[in-house]
Design a protein around this motif. Sequence first.
Motif, PDB file in Angstrom:
ATOM      1  N   GLN A  50      12.988 -24.121   4.532  1.00 20.83           N
ATOM      2  CA  GLN A  50      12.268 -24.898   3.525  1.00 20.83           C
ATOM      3  C   GLN A  50      13.257 -25.512   2.543  1.00 20.83           C
ATOM      4  O   GLN A  50      14.291 -24.918   2.233  1.00 20.83           O
ATOM      5  N   VAL A  51      12.928 -26.710   2.085  1.00 15.09           N
ATOM      6  CA  VAL A  51      13.715 -27.349   1.041  1.00 15.09           C
ATOM      7  C   VAL A  51      12.760 -27.673  -0.101  1.00 15.09           C
ATOM      8  O   VAL A  51      11.699 -28.237   0.133  1.00 15.09           O
ATOM      9  N   GLY A  52      13.117 -27.311  -1.315  1.00 14.56           N
ATOM     10  CA  GLY A  52      12.221 -27.643  -2.413  1.00 14.56           C
ATOM     11  C   GLY A  52      12.775 -27.159  -3.735  1.00 14.56           C
ATOM     12  O   GLY A  52      13.822 -26.517  -3.787  1.00 14.56           O
ATOM     13  N   SER A  53      12.052 -27.473  -4.796  1.00 11.81           N
ATOM     14  CA  SER A  53      12.438 -26.987  -6.116  1.00 11.81           C
ATOM     15  C   SER A  53      12.174 -25.488  -6.171  1.00 11.81           C
ATOM     16  O   SER A  53      11.493 -24.935  -5.303  1.00 11.81           O
ATOM     17  N   ALA A  54      12.692 -24.839  -7.180  1.00 14.44           N
ATOM     18  CA  ALA A  54      12.483 -23.403  -7.327  1.00 14.44           C
ATOM     19  C   ALA A  54      10.991 -23.077  -7.349  1.00 14.44           C
ATOM     20  O   ALA A  54      10.547 -22.122  -6.713  1.00 14.44           O
ATOM     21  N   ASP A  55      10.213 -23.903  -8.053  1.00 10.93           N
ATOM     22  CA  ASP A  55       8.765 -23.667  -8.123  1.00 10.93           C
ATOM     23  C   ASP A  55       8.118 -23.785  -6.750  1.00 10.93           C
ATOM     24  O   ASP A  55       7.312 -22.952  -6.356  1.00 10.93           O
ATOM     25  N   ASP A  56       8.474 -24.849  -6.036  1.00 14.92           N
ATOM     26  CA  ASP A  56       7.949 -25.052  -4.682  1.00 14.92           C
ATOM     27  C   ASP A  56       8.184 -23.833  -3.814  1.00 14.92           C
ATOM     28  O   ASP A  56       7.283 -23.325  -3.153  1.00 14.92           O
ATOM     29  N   ILE A  57       9.456 -23.429  -3.814  1.00 12.35           N
ATOM     30  CA  ILE A  57       9.865 -22.364  -2.911  1.00 12.35           C
ATOM     31  C   ILE A  57       9.148 -21.068  -3.255  1.00 12.35           C
ATOM     32  O   ILE A  57       8.681 -20.351  -2.391  1.00 12.35           O
ATOM     33  N   TYR A  58       9.033 -20.821  -4.559  1.00 13.64           N
ATOM     34  CA  TYR A  58       8.434 -19.548  -4.964  1.00 13.64           C
ATOM     35  C   TYR A  58       6.915 -19.570  -4.829  1.00 13.64           C
ATOM     36  O   TYR A  58       6.313 -18.610  -4.350  1.00 13.64           O
ATOM     37  N   ASP A  59       6.308 -20.673  -5.225  1.00 12.18           N
ATOM     38  CA  ASP A  59       4.844 -20.717  -5.233  1.00 12.18           C
ATOM     39  C   ASP A  59       4.250 -21.105  -3.887  1.00 12.18           C
ATOM     40  O   ASP A  59       3.154 -20.686  -3.551  1.00 12.18           O
ATOM     41  N   ASN A  60       4.952 -21.928  -3.139  1.00 10.40           N
ATOM     42  CA  ASN A  60       4.411 -22.374  -1.853  1.00 10.40           C
ATOM     43  C   ASN A  60       5.399 -22.161  -0.712  1.00 10.40           C
ATOM     44  O   ASN A  60       5.907 -23.124  -0.139  1.00 10.40           O
ATOM     45  N   PRO A  61       5.672 -20.917  -0.391  1.00 11.53           N
ATOM     46  CA  PRO A  61       6.616 -20.679   0.693  1.00 11.53           C
ATOM     47  C   PRO A  61       6.066 -21.267   1.993  1.00 11.53           C
ATOM     48  O   PRO A  61       4.886 -21.092   2.294  1.00 11.53           O
ATOM     49  N   ALA A  62       6.909 -21.983   2.722  1.00  8.22           N
ATOM     50  CA  ALA A  62       6.432 -22.692   3.904  1.00  8.22           C
ATOM     51  C   ALA A  62       6.360 -21.784   5.126  1.00  8.22           C
ATOM     52  O   ALA A  62       5.600 -22.050   6.043  1.00  8.22           O
ATOM     53  N   THR A  63       7.153 -20.757   5.134  1.00 12.47           N
ATOM     54  CA  THR A  63       7.192 -19.911   6.324  1.00 12.47           C
ATOM     55  C   THR A  63       7.179 -18.434   5.901  1.00 12.47           C
ATOM     56  O   THR A  63       7.492 -18.117   4.754  1.00 12.47           O
ATOM     57  N   PRO A  64       6.804 -17.553   6.840  1.00 10.59           N
ATOM     58  CA  PRO A  64       6.855 -16.116   6.526  1.00 10.59           C
ATOM     59  C   PRO A  64       8.239 -15.702   6.050  1.00 10.59           C
ATOM     60  O   PRO A  64       8.368 -14.897   5.127  1.00 10.59           O
ATOM     61  N   PHE A  65       9.272 -16.303   6.656  1.00  4.06           N
ATOM     62  CA  PHE A  65      10.631 -15.926   6.261  1.00  4.06           C
ATOM     63  C   PHE A  65      10.867 -16.210   4.781  1.00  4.06           C
ATOM     64  O   PHE A  65      11.392 -15.384   4.050  1.00  4.06           O
ATOM     65  N   VAL A  66      10.448 -17.397   4.335  1.00  4.61           N
ATOM     66  CA  VAL A  66      10.675 -17.767   2.935  1.00  4.61           C
ATOM     67  C   VAL A  66       9.889 -16.847   2.007  1.00  4.61           C
ATOM     68  O   VAL A  66      10.400 -16.384   0.994  1.00  4.61           O
TER      69      VAL A  66
END
Lengths: 294, 380
Positions: free
Chosen positions: B250-266
């Motif tokens: 996943q590529v995204g802002s800190a908020d994106d990554i934390y609030d909307n993880p795209a994959t189980p791994f993330v």
Amino acid sequence: MSEQTLAASATMPPETWRAPTAEVSVVRLVLIGVAVLFIGVFLGFPLLVVFFEAFLNGVAKYFETFADSDTQHAILLTLLVAAIAVPANLIFGVAAAWAIAKYDFRGKALLITLIDLPFSVSPVIAGLIYVIMFGAQGYLGDWLKAHHIQIIFAIPGIVLATIFVTFPFVARELIPLMEEQGTQDEEAAISLGASGWQTFRRVTLPNVKWGLMYGVLLCNARAMGEFGAVAVVSGHIRGLTNTMPLHIEILYNDYQWVAAFAVASLLALLALVTLIVKTLLEWRFSDELANGPR
Amino acid sequence: MTALAQFRRDTDYIEANLSLVAPFVDERLRVKTMNVTVENLTKAFGATPALHGVSLEIASGELIALVGPSGSGKTTLLRLIAGLDFPNSGRVLFGAEDASSKSVQERNVGFVFQNYALFKHMSVFENIAFGLRVRPRATRPSEASIRQRVMTLLDLVQLNGLEKRFPGQLSGGQRQRVAFARALAIEPGVLLLDEPFGALDAKVRKELRRWLREIHDRTGHTTVFVTHDQEEALELADRVVVMSQGRIEQVGSADDIYDNPATPFVFDFIGDSSALPVIVDKGSIALDDRILSIDAKGHADGPATLFFRPNHVRLAGQESGSIVGTVTGSRRHGDIRRLELEVGLARHRCEIDVPADSDVSRNGRVAIKPTDWRLFPRDS
């Protein structure tokens, strides 16, 4: 609180206590004794004998030896051979160590083994190989004769044999050092825009300079002292192909003991100077050594 | 305190402090930066694949973090951008220019190595001046301007007065800053940092993070840094690239990554989380035959993994459809108490946060309900 009261109030270990790695004093004394005795008997005493015998008939006699033209020639020849063999092995050693430490290639293990060969092969055999190759009855003998090139029983043969015997010293010293240091410093230099040569001269070489210097000193000591291989190829021609070690043997066999030991003392002195230079360098640059790589 | 709370607190702090430095853009240090495009990079070391077709757009002046566990390919990607390794396929563009045929020297990247790779036999001054001194005579600055530039950089990295020291006489944090100044000296178009704070202790790491952010804002370099520390990535970077097993997750802002993880791994890698194997059947979620009263949010039927964060859970009392478990452990975590639970028949482990003063005891039974959750398909 004064230091005295501090010391007094500190708990002292019981007298039976000793550091886990420390030996009982008897063991320690025996170990030190063995080491000192060994060095004394096998190194110190012979060295003393050399100088004692050399000066047996007085200082004048000692220096008389060096007035002899054959002796002078032997000394010059030894210096000449070392002056050729050491730089040659310096270049070879750096190139080999660089190749082995920094690159992976087929036959690397074989190259490392081959570099050690002169350590395991008797120097006499090394000499014989060159005789078989370049001697009058050797493989290339006829061709060399036709072109008036003399290698065996001449200076080129002595140089070749010396190079063979001394080539592991620089490489052996550098390989572990360079392998340990890896390539990161070089990568850093290159990423900063340095060319290959600049990287080598400004980063790689300074990183290994102590190992290199040590290797060169050892190589030089061995080059000047080599007897076996040189004895086979030189032909023992006085005033022509006799190096210092060979000259010492001839003098000794002629019962010129003072002369033999005088030349021997000079050879020993060269070795001592080598050691002193190394110690001085380490002392002079100890700050840098402490901060730099080991 | 949860990671996120900690993170928010830190960003607040940085923002508060940044207002002090932001107006001070140092024109002496401003450089022409460029954007970097990574196209379909593949790299294998022998038979071991390291990157599988990675593509990434890095904007000019951006501070971007490559984060992932060891072996995820993040350092390989960084080295490919720098030109220290060559890709098996794909290419790297600096601006619009294909860098594939360019040597490391020509790429003009500032690379800071994990162990700094300072030249031990050179003083701090000479280390920083190195990149200027090795330039061809035609482009080499004069001795005076080299000196001036080194002094400016020393000032920037707050090491004034240490220029005569050798790397062996510096602390870890100081070495890090020398390495940083050395990389900046060549006015790189792109700055690449490999685990910049990896070898430092926790307190120094925190200080240097702030400092790096500050420097980035003052100099405006396009900066890519590699880290295995998710907190560091979230706190520092404009955008975070989460990598795993040679792929970008996943590529995204800190908020994106934390609030909307795209994959189980993330979801698993970033922040704390619990994962329970569930079955989705006609819109309802079952954990070991027990139907949970939470919505499948349109997730397709079949085996799935239910993810939730410890702080996105409430105690459910006697409500039906809750997750019931036994408390197996409890530890204080800042202002809250974190409980370890074994839930369901198969005793799946999960973690929840409760107020520090709550009276849930060890071996006690608790019923919980996620307040926010995500489902990801699972191979049965």
